[in-house]
Design a protein around this motif. Structure first.
Motif, PDB file in Angstrom:
ATOM      1  N   MET A  93     -27.124 -13.874 -14.418  1.00  0.00           N
ATOM      2  CA  MET A  93     -26.093 -12.948 -14.893  1.00  0.00           C
ATOM      3  C   MET A  93     -26.687 -11.770 -15.645  1.00  0.00           C
ATOM      4  SD  MET A  93     -23.189 -13.892 -13.823  1.00  0.00           S
ATOM      5  CE  MET A  93     -22.067 -12.991 -14.865  1.00  0.00           C
ATOM      6  N   ARG A  94     -27.806 -12.000 -16.335  1.00  0.00           N
ATOM      7  CA  ARG A  94     -28.442 -10.900 -17.074  1.00  0.00           C
ATOM      8  C   ARG A  94     -28.860  -9.779 -16.137  1.00  0.00           C
ATOM      9  NH1 ARG A  94     -33.559  -9.927 -17.607  1.00  0.00           N
ATOM     10  NH2 ARG A  94     -34.064 -11.963 -16.729  1.00  0.00           N
ATOM     11  N   VAL A  95     -29.262 -10.127 -14.920  1.00  0.00           N
ATOM     12  CA  VAL A  95     -29.666  -9.131 -13.925  1.00  0.00           C
ATOM     13  C   VAL A  95     -28.459  -8.615 -13.149  1.00  0.00           C
ATOM     14  CG1 VAL A  95     -31.085  -8.768 -11.862  1.00  0.00           C
ATOM     15  CG2 VAL A  95     -31.933 -10.195 -13.736  1.00  0.00           C
ATOM     16  N   ILE A  96     -27.446  -9.469 -12.971  1.00  0.00           N
ATOM     17  CA  ILE A  96     -26.296  -9.107 -12.144  1.00  0.00           C
ATOM     18  C   ILE A  96     -25.331  -8.185 -12.872  1.00  0.00           C
ATOM     19  CG2 ILE A  96     -24.250 -10.065 -10.998  1.00  0.00           C
ATOM     20  CD1 ILE A  96     -25.930 -12.546 -10.349  1.00  0.00           C
ATOM     21  N   ILE A  97     -25.130  -8.392 -14.167  1.00  0.00           N
ATOM     22  CA  ILE A  97     -24.085  -7.678 -14.914  1.00  0.00           C
ATOM     23  C   ILE A  97     -24.227  -6.152 -14.852  1.00  0.00           C
ATOM     24  CG2 ILE A  97     -23.247  -7.197 -17.255  1.00  0.00           C
ATOM     25  CD1 ILE A  97     -21.988  -9.607 -16.040  1.00  0.00           C
ATOM     26  N   PRO A  98     -25.418  -5.556 -15.112  1.00  0.00           N
ATOM     27  CA  PRO A  98     -25.477  -4.080 -15.101  1.00  0.00           C
ATOM     28  C   PRO A  98     -25.053  -3.437 -13.781  1.00  0.00           C
ATOM     29  CG  PRO A  98     -27.400  -4.991 -16.198  1.00  0.00           C
ATOM     30  CD  PRO A  98     -26.696  -6.143 -15.575  1.00  0.00           C
ATOM     31  N   PRO A  99     -25.588  -3.859 -12.614  1.00  0.00           N
ATOM     32  CA  PRO A  99     -25.121  -3.221 -11.373  1.00  0.00           C
ATOM     33  C   PRO A  99     -23.666  -3.519 -11.047  1.00  0.00           C
ATOM     34  CG  PRO A  99     -26.641  -5.017 -10.885  1.00  0.00           C
ATOM     35  CD  PRO A  99     -26.709  -4.795 -12.346  1.00  0.00           C
ATOM     36  N   VAL A 100     -23.187  -4.731 -11.370  1.00  0.00           N
ATOM     37  CA  VAL A 100     -21.779  -5.032 -11.109  1.00  0.00           C
ATOM     38  C   VAL A 100     -20.890  -4.189 -12.014  1.00  0.00           C
ATOM     39  CG1 VAL A 100     -20.009  -6.824 -11.282  1.00  0.00           C
ATOM     40  CG2 VAL A 100     -22.181  -7.329 -10.183  1.00  0.00           C
ATOM     41  N   GLY A 101     -21.334  -3.962 -13.261  1.00  0.00           N
ATOM     42  CA  GLY A 101     -20.581  -3.074 -14.143  1.00  0.00           C
ATOM     43  C   GLY A 101     -20.481  -1.671 -13.576  1.00  0.00           C
ATOM     44  N   ASN A 102     -21.560  -1.196 -13.002  1.00  0.00           N
ATOM     45  CA  ASN A 102     -21.524   0.117 -12.351  1.00  0.00           C
ATOM     46  C   ASN A 102     -20.582   0.110 -11.155  1.00  0.00           C
ATOM     47  OD1 ASN A 102     -23.412   1.181 -14.138  1.00  0.00           O
ATOM     48  ND2 ASN A 102     -25.144   0.619 -12.860  1.00  0.00           N
ATOM     49  N   GLU A 103     -20.550  -1.007 -10.423  1.00  0.00           N
ATOM     50  CA  GLU A 103     -19.660  -1.095  -9.270  1.00  0.00           C
ATOM     51  C   GLU A 103     -18.192  -1.095  -9.705  1.00  0.00           C
ATOM     52  OE1 GLU A 103     -20.461  -0.896  -6.185  1.00  0.00           O
ATOM     53  OE2 GLU A 103     -22.624  -0.938  -6.451  1.00  0.00           O
ATOM     54  N   VAL A 104     -17.888  -1.702 -10.851  1.00  0.00           N
ATOM     55  CA  VAL A 104     -16.510  -1.679 -11.359  1.00  0.00           C
ATOM     56  C   VAL A 104     -16.094  -0.241 -11.656  1.00  0.00           C
ATOM     57  CG1 VAL A 104     -14.997  -2.390 -13.244  1.00  0.00           C
ATOM     58  CG2 VAL A 104     -16.613  -4.018 -12.279  1.00  0.00           C
ATOM     59  N   ILE A 105     -16.990   0.504 -12.293  1.00  0.00           N
ATOM     60  CA  ILE A 105     -16.697   1.907 -12.601  1.00  0.00           C
ATOM     61  C   ILE A 105     -16.517   2.706 -11.314  1.00  0.00           C
ATOM     62  CG2 ILE A 105     -17.694   3.998 -13.604  1.00  0.00           C
ATOM     63  CD1 ILE A 105     -18.980   2.174 -15.734  1.00  0.00           C
ATOM     64  N   SER A 106     -17.366   2.429 -10.332  1.00  0.00           N
ATOM     65  CA  SER A 106     -17.225   3.121  -9.045  1.00  0.00           C
ATOM     66  C   SER A 106     -15.918   2.749  -8.353  1.00  0.00           C
ATOM     67  CB  SER A 106     -18.407   2.785  -8.129  1.00  0.00           C
ATOM     68  OG  SER A 106     -19.620   3.243  -8.677  1.00  0.00           O
TER      69      SER A 106
ATOM     70  N   ILE B 261     -17.938   1.125 -22.349  1.00  0.00           N
ATOM     71  CA  ILE B 261     -18.063   0.440 -23.640  1.00  0.00           C
ATOM     72  C   ILE B 261     -18.036  -1.069 -23.437  1.00  0.00           C
ATOM     73  CG2 ILE B 261     -16.949   0.061 -25.876  1.00  0.00           C
ATOM     74  CD1 ILE B 261     -15.929   2.970 -25.702  1.00  0.00           C
ATOM     75  N   GLY B 262     -17.094  -1.547 -22.603  1.00  0.00           N
ATOM     76  CA  GLY B 262     -17.040  -2.978 -22.318  1.00  0.00           C
ATOM     77  C   GLY B 262     -18.304  -3.488 -21.652  1.00  0.00           C
ATOM     78  N   GLN B 263     -18.868  -2.696 -20.737  1.00  0.00           N
ATOM     79  CA  GLN B 263     -20.101  -3.098 -20.064  1.00  0.00           C
ATOM     80  C   GLN B 263     -21.249  -3.226 -21.056  1.00  0.00           C
ATOM     81  OE1 GLN B 263     -21.389  -0.378 -17.035  1.00  0.00           O
ATOM     82  NE2 GLN B 263     -23.312  -1.466 -16.653  1.00  0.00           N
ATOM     83  N   TYR B 264     -21.305  -2.326 -22.036  1.00  0.00           N
ATOM     84  CA  TYR B 264     -22.372  -2.373 -23.041  1.00  0.00           C
ATOM     85  C   TYR B 264     -22.342  -3.689 -23.812  1.00  0.00           C
ATOM     86  CZ  TYR B 264     -24.625  -1.561 -27.532  1.00  0.00           C
ATOM     87  OH  TYR B 264     -25.391  -1.694 -28.656  1.00  0.00           O
ATOM     88  N   PHE B 265     -21.152  -4.082 -24.284  1.00  0.00           N
ATOM     89  CA  PHE B 265     -21.048  -5.318 -25.058  1.00  0.00           C
ATOM     90  C   PHE B 265     -21.274  -6.544 -24.177  1.00  0.00           C
ATOM     91  CE2 PHE B 265     -18.664  -2.462 -27.908  1.00  0.00           C
ATOM     92  CZ  PHE B 265     -19.312  -2.753 -29.104  1.00  0.00           C
TER      93      PHE B 265
ATOM     94  N   ARG C 216     -24.987  -6.896 -23.691  1.00  0.00           N
ATOM     95  CA  ARG C 216     -25.611  -7.365 -24.926  1.00  0.00           C
ATOM     96  C   ARG C 216     -25.359  -8.860 -25.126  1.00  0.00           C
ATOM     97  NH1 ARG C 216     -24.331  -4.634 -30.725  1.00  0.00           N
ATOM     98  NH2 ARG C 216     -22.418  -5.862 -30.496  1.00  0.00           N
ATOM     99  N   HIS C 217     -24.187  -9.332 -24.698  1.00  0.00           N
ATOM    100  CA  HIS C 217     -23.872 -10.759 -24.827  1.00  0.00           C
ATOM    101  C   HIS C 217     -24.792 -11.605 -23.955  1.00  0.00           C
ATOM    102  CE1 HIS C 217     -21.610 -14.499 -25.006  1.00  0.00           C
ATOM    103  NE2 HIS C 217     -21.576 -14.508 -23.686  1.00  0.00           N
ATOM    104  N   PHE C 218     -24.994 -11.196 -22.703  1.00  0.00           N
ATOM    105  CA  PHE C 218     -25.795 -12.007 -21.787  1.00  0.00           C
ATOM    106  C   PHE C 218     -27.292 -11.890 -22.038  1.00  0.00           C
ATOM    107  CE2 PHE C 218     -21.886 -12.199 -19.258  1.00  0.00           C
ATOM    108  CZ  PHE C 218     -21.917 -13.525 -18.874  1.00  0.00           C
ATOM    109  N   SER C 219     -27.725 -10.850 -22.730  1.00  0.00           N
ATOM    110  CA  SER C 219     -29.158 -10.722 -23.050  1.00  0.00           C
ATOM    111  C   SER C 219     -29.436 -11.110 -24.499  1.00  0.00           C
ATOM    112  CB  SER C 219     -29.621  -9.281 -22.803  1.00  0.00           C
ATOM    113  OG  SER C 219     -28.914  -8.375 -23.633  1.00  0.00           O
ATOM    114  N   LYS C 220     -28.455 -11.745 -25.152  1.00  0.00           N
ATOM    115  CA  LYS C 220     -28.547 -12.054 -26.566  1.00  0.00           C
ATOM    116  C   LYS C 220     -29.720 -12.959 -26.896  1.00  0.00           C
ATOM    117  CE  LYS C 220     -25.133 -14.435 -27.889  1.00  0.00           C
ATOM    118  NZ  LYS C 220     -23.745 -14.828 -28.294  1.00  0.00           N
ATOM    119  N   GLY C 221     -29.923 -13.990 -26.096  1.00  0.00           N
ATOM    120  CA  GLY C 221     -30.980 -14.944 -26.398  1.00  0.00           C
ATOM    121  C   GLY C 221     -32.340 -14.564 -25.858  1.00  0.00           C
ATOM    122  N   ARG C 222     -32.396 -13.499 -25.058  1.00  0.00           N
ATOM    123  CA  ARG C 222     -33.666 -13.144 -24.412  1.00  0.00           C
ATOM    124  C   ARG C 222     -34.685 -12.658 -25.435  1.00  0.00           C
ATOM    125  NH1 ARG C 222     -35.923 -12.147 -19.599  1.00  0.00           N
ATOM    126  NH2 ARG C 222     -37.360 -10.404 -19.390  1.00  0.00           N
TER     127      ARG C 222
END
Length: 298
Positions: free
Chosen positions: A206-219, A269-273, A276-282
């Protein structure tokens, strides 16, 4: 070695001490900044002095038709992304399956929906009744295709299945980013392949998936505007209907642009948080590994 400094060296040191530090001049930056400011000032002046009735923009910004179109845009974004994510996960797993039939089906799906334009896919779904007049199970039940696949359903299928092809590649990349040792350890303790994916691989991916999927939601928010050609009443379609009646074209386009910008800003803004949630423990795990490495004896 003598502690005394030669007269020549002393004069050089004294000369160096008297030098004045001058900051480096970035003339190119100044020119670029001046050009950008001039362009922005020209654009602002053009919109201020242009034939734009700003009171009309304020009047229609919260018009019922515009808000209804905005609601349809948001509902379609959520539904199409949900369908795209589900299909993406399914076809990503099929793509990586050792079963040649499942892998071939996934390859064909991704190839077809990534290889044809989205507008073409929407038109095909909207006119599917020309190929299949009815849909259902022969002898049990059937419906007229034109009654089932209207503008909403055609838009949902077109956007969702198109998105699924792109999401499948994103999910596959996320799964491949997880260390293979995790999968091998899961197999060693008797986990099935699906259980390993659900409980070990996908949470880490999910840490790798979330950023591009977030961009796809915006698109996707902006891609819903393409559905105006098949009469789906999203925000741009409703804005066009209004300016066909009152001839205030630029004002209604500004209204639509304003709402798109508001929605996209909130999603960013939602994508940023979420990231940050999924990369919290990294960062904590990285710090622990570094501390462990420092404590190991040489």
């Amino acid at each position: 070695m003598s502690d005394t400094t030669s007269p020549i060296a002393s004069r050089e040191l004294a000369a160096i001490a008297q030098l004045r530090i001058v900051p480096r001049r970035f003339y190119g930056r100044w020119v670029a900044a001046a050009a950008i400011i001039a362009i922005l000032a020209w654009l602002v002046a053009a919109f201020v002095q242009g034939d734009i009735a700003w009171p009309v923009v304020g009047q229609f910004f919260t018009a019922p038709a515009i808000l209804a179109g905005l609601g349809n845009t948001l509902v379609m974004t959520v539904c199409a992304m949900a369908l795209g994510i589900v299909l993406g996960v399914i076809f990503a797993i099929m793509y990586m399956s050792p079963n040649p039939v499942l892998r071939s089906v996934a390859l064909f799906y991704i190839w077809f929906f990534r290889g044809t334009p989205l507008l073409l896919q929407l038109l095909i779904w909207f006119n599917l009744a020309l190929v299949f007049p009815t849909i259902g199970i022969p002898g049990l039940f059937s419906w007229r295709t034109i009654d089932v696949i209207g503008p909403f359903m055609a838009t949902l299928l077109g956007l969702g299945m198109n998105q699924g092809a792109y999401t499948a590649e994103v999910v596959r990349g996320g799964i491949l980013s997880v260390d293979t040792g995790q999968t091998e350890a899961a197999k060693a303790i008797g986990m099935t392949r699906l259980t390993t994916l659900r409980r070990i691989v996908l949470p880490q991916a999910m840490r790798v998936i979330i950023p591009p999927v977030g961009n796809e939601v915006i698109s996707m928010v902006k891609l819903t505007s393409v559905a105006s050609v098949i009469q789906f009443s999203e925000i741009l379609r409703n804005a066009q209907t209004i300016y066909y009646a009152n001839a205030r074209v630029i004002e209604l386009l500004i209204v639509a642009a304003g709402w798109y910008l508001i929605v996209v800003t909130l999603l960013q803004i939602g994508q940023y948080f979420l990231e940050r949630h999924f990369s919290k423990g990294r960062g904590e795990r990285r710090a622990q590994r570094a501390a462990t490495t420092e404590e190991e004896p040489a």
